[in-house]
Design a protein around this motif. Structure first.
Motif, PDB file in Angstrom:
ATOM      1  N   PRO A   1      57.536   8.684  49.946  1.00 33.40           N
ATOM      2  CA  PRO A   1      57.942   7.480  50.691  1.00 33.40           C
ATOM      3  C   PRO A   1      58.361   7.814  52.113  1.00 33.40           C
ATOM      4  CG  PRO A   1      58.980   7.565  48.519  1.00 33.40           C
ATOM      5  CD  PRO A   1      58.365   8.908  48.757  1.00 33.40           C
ATOM      6  N   VAL A   2      58.104   6.891  53.020  1.00 34.52           N
ATOM      7  CA  VAL A   2      58.510   7.079  54.401  1.00 34.52           C
ATOM      8  C   VAL A   2      60.037   7.093  54.483  1.00 34.52           C
ATOM      9  CG1 VAL A   2      58.572   4.608  54.952  1.00 34.52           C
ATOM     10  CG2 VAL A   2      58.093   6.271  56.762  1.00 34.52           C
ATOM     11  N   VAL A   3      60.560   7.772  55.460  1.00 29.96           N
ATOM     12  CA  VAL A   3      62.014   7.841  55.644  1.00 29.96           C
ATOM     13  C   VAL A   3      62.563   6.430  55.842  1.00 29.96           C
ATOM     14  CG1 VAL A   3      63.865   8.696  57.116  1.00 29.96           C
ATOM     15  CG2 VAL A   3      61.889  10.152  56.635  1.00 29.96           C
ATOM     16  N   GLY A   4      63.619   6.115  55.107  1.00 28.74           N
ATOM     17  CA  GLY A   4      64.227   4.790  55.198  1.00 28.74           C
ATOM     18  C   GLY A   4      63.860   3.891  54.038  1.00 28.74           C
ATOM     19  N   LEU A   5      62.802   4.251  53.324  1.00 24.26           N
ATOM     20  CA  LEU A   5      62.384   3.467  52.169  1.00 24.26           C
ATOM     21  C   LEU A   5      63.094   4.000  50.932  1.00 24.26           C
ATOM     22  CD1 LEU A   5      60.220   1.157  51.854  1.00 24.26           C
ATOM     23  CD2 LEU A   5      58.724   2.907  50.883  1.00 24.26           C
ATOM     24  N   THR A   6      63.762   3.125  50.203  1.00 20.11           N
ATOM     25  CA  THR A   6      64.468   3.570  49.008  1.00 20.11           C
ATOM     26  C   THR A   6      63.474   3.834  47.877  1.00 20.11           C
ATOM     27  OG1 THR A   6      64.787   1.348  48.063  1.00 20.11           O
ATOM     28  CG2 THR A   6      66.425   2.127  49.671  1.00 20.11           C
ATOM     29  N   ALA A   7      63.946   4.527  46.853  1.00 24.89           N
ATOM     30  CA  ALA A   7      63.082   4.841  45.714  1.00 24.89           C
ATOM     31  C   ALA A   7      62.586   3.574  45.032  1.00 24.89           C
ATOM     32  CB  ALA A   7      63.827   5.725  44.717  1.00 24.89           C
ATOM     33  N   TRP A   8      63.461   2.584  44.902  1.00 27.53           N
ATOM     34  CA  TRP A   8      63.076   1.350  44.211  1.00 27.53           C
ATOM     35  C   TRP A   8      62.111   0.528  45.042  1.00 27.53           C
ATOM     36  CZ3 TRP A   8      63.619   1.344  39.306  1.00 27.53           C
ATOM     37  CH2 TRP A   8      64.660   2.058  38.718  1.00 27.53           C
TER      38      TRP A   8
ATOM     39  N   ASP B   1      59.621  15.643  45.602  1.00 22.07           N
ATOM     40  CA  ASP B   1      60.574  14.644  46.075  1.00 22.07           C
ATOM     41  C   ASP B   1      60.090  13.235  45.704  1.00 22.07           C
ATOM     42  OD1 ASP B   1      62.789  13.544  47.433  1.00 22.07           O
ATOM     43  OD2 ASP B   1      61.550  13.208  49.219  1.00 22.07           O
ATOM     44  N   MET B   2      60.854  12.538  44.871  1.00 21.61           N
ATOM     45  CA  MET B   2      60.528  11.188  44.401  1.00 21.61           C
ATOM     46  C   MET B   2      59.141  11.120  43.753  1.00 21.61           C
ATOM     47  SD  MET B   2      62.085   8.553  47.218  1.00 21.61           S
ATOM     48  CE  MET B   2      63.746   8.723  47.865  1.00 21.61           C
ATOM     49  N   HIS B   3      58.709  12.226  43.188  1.00 22.56           N
ATOM     50  CA  HIS B   3      57.366  12.244  42.595  1.00 22.56           C
ATOM     51  C   HIS B   3      57.243  11.278  41.423  1.00 22.56           C
ATOM     52  CE1 HIS B   3      53.449  13.904  41.518  1.00 22.56           C
ATOM     53  NE2 HIS B   3      53.874  13.995  40.268  1.00 22.56           N
ATOM     54  N   TRP B   4      58.329  11.037  40.738  1.00 21.28           N
ATOM     55  CA  TRP B   4      58.299  10.151  39.571  1.00 21.28           C
ATOM     56  C   TRP B   4      57.812   8.750  39.926  1.00 21.28           C
ATOM     57  CZ3 TRP B   4      61.298   5.722  39.502  1.00 21.28           C
ATOM     58  CH2 TRP B   4      62.305   5.637  40.485  1.00 21.28           C
TER      59      TRP B   4
END
Length: 278
Positions: A167-174, A244-247
């Motif tokens: 995800p781009v910086v600033g974008l949350t996981a959800w 990182d946030m691969h899930w």
């Protein structure tokens, strides 16, 4: 990226029969599901081997030609703004033409899951698809690493790695999860429509998916990388050890696939059937 796909109508019925599918397009058009014995039907090993080989090769080609467009000519230099979109969209369309008549050209575990939920594939055949897709993606990215003019892995570039989705910086996981789920869901709705013999959308399938992949790559790519395909995200993550946030790139596409497939199967198709009966 999928799917992906064969033409609907009489041509598709013939292709599915040749592949030994337990459920034909005729069954799909009647909105039925595979019976229990059909889900566990065993296919001739020759057909399973052919499906495995073409899906493995197709997914490897997808990763090689899709990701190579994101490799700069020189370390640290910029790539064209639309390189990735053109690369992935174009190669998906080409692969559909090459292997679509053999395996329906899934090259994406989400498309295979969609086919399984629709009752179009026995469980064993779906497992063959899944295995080929993940292995093919790993092989395809490995070939890219070997033929690149310099080391493209994260250890040498200082970045997360070429073709790694994050995800781009600033974008949350959800937020990223919802974007991947919704976009994959739209892709799967297109898959269902192309597969549905009553929709009349089976012709020029490669062009439809070219437009879909190009559009989502341009619009969604800057935010999440526009994966829509767990196999496409897994291979670069393995080689670059970047998790990182691969899930997100598993949970998002698979959840979007399940929702869209069930929506099309039990709502769109059911309502359409009711209208035709009036």
């Amino acid at each position: 990226m999928p799917g992906f796909f064969a033409r609907s109508g009489s041509v598709s019925r013939k292709l599915f029969k040749q592949l030994g599918s337990s459920v034909s397009f005729g069954d799909f058009s009647e909105y039925g599901t595979a019976e229990q014995n059909q889900l566990y039907e065993r296919q001739p090993w020759q057909k399973l081997l052919l499906i495995f080989l073409v899906e493995l090769i197709g997914t490897a080609i997808l990763m090689l030609f899709g990701c190579i467009g994101l490799v700069p000519k020189h370390p640290g230099s910029e790539v064209g703004e639309y390189n990735g979109a053109i690369g992935f969209a174009g190669i998906v369309a080409i692969i559909i033409v090459i292997i679509g008549r053999i395996s329906d050209c899934h090259i994406n575990p989400c498309v295979t899951l969609c086919a399984l939920l629709l009752g179009k594939l026995p469980i064993l055949t779906a497992f063959v698809y899944f295995s080929a897709e993940f292995l093919g993606a790993i092989i395809g990215y490995g070939v890219l690493v070997v033929i690149s003019p310099y080391n493209i892995l994260s250890s040498s570039t200082g970045s997360s790695g070429i073709c790694v989705t994050s995800p781009v910086v600033g974008l949350t996981a959800w937020q990223a999860l919802l974007i991947e789920a919704i976009t994959t869901g739209v892709l799967i709705l297109l898959v269902c429509a192309v597969w549905d013999p009553k929709s009349g959308n089976g012709d020029c399938g490669s062009l439809k998916f070219l437009v879909m992949i190009f559009l989502t790559s341009v619009v969604i790519g800057p935010f999440t990388g526009n994966s829509l395909n767990p196999a496409r995200s897994l291979a670069p993550a393995i080689y670059n050890n970047s998790w990182d946030m691969h899930w997100i790139y598993w949970a998002g596409p698979f959840s979007g696939t399940i929702v869209s497939t069930l929506f099309y199967k039990y709502i769109v198709m059911a309502l359409d059937n009711n209208e035709r009966e009036k």
